[in-house]
Design a protein around this motif. Sequence first.
Motif, short mmCIF file in Angstrom:
data_model
loop_
_atom_site.label_atom_id
_atom_site.label_comp_id
_atom_site.label_asym_id
_atom_site.label_seq_id
_atom_site.Cartn_x
_atom_site.Cartn_y
_atom_site.Cartn_z
N GLY A 17 1.89 7.68 3.61
CA GLY A 17 0.63 8.32 3.24
C GLY A 17 -0.14 8.84 4.43
N ARG A 27 -4.69 13.29 1.57
CA ARG A 27 -3.69 12.58 0.77
C ARG A 27 -3.39 13.25 -0.56
N ASN A 42 6.32 1.67 4.99
CA ASN A 42 5.24 0.76 5.33
C ASN A 42 5.90 -0.53 5.81
N ASP A 51 1.77 -2.58 -2.01
CA ASP A 51 0.97 -1.91 -0.98
C ASP A 51 0.81 -0.41 -1.19
N LYS A 53 -0.23 3.20 -1.97
CA LYS A 53 -1.44 3.94 -2.32
C LYS A 53 -1.03 5.39 -2.56
N THR A 54 -1.45 5.94 -3.67
CA THR A 54 -1.01 7.27 -4.07
C THR A 54 -1.31 8.31 -2.98
N LYS A 59 2.50 8.86 -8.19
CA LYS A 59 1.84 7.68 -8.77
C LYS A 59 2.60 6.41 -8.43
#
Length: 83
Positions: A17, A27, A42, A51, A53-54, A59
């Motif tokens: 991200g 983002r 990550n 963990d 995050k879009t 999604k």
Amino acid sequence: MNALKIYKKRIGIYSAGVRWEEIFGNRTACTEFSSYPLWYANYDNKTNFIDFKTFGGWKKPNRKQFQQNVRYCGAGFDINYYP
């Protein structure tokens, strides 16, 4: 992407991200790629997607790189999670 489709190659996106944000400015940019599987990084040493995050319209991810530079038999590897 179009050339890969012509040759019937499997297509996916690899990113984190924070890198997506650095490259595209935020983002939520470039959502047209979100129809492809996402492999994100990550390095938290956890085999789950908790963990995530879009970003980029995804999604949920397809796989995760959760460890880097793991040594086996003298060679370095990155380790991935794919449920």
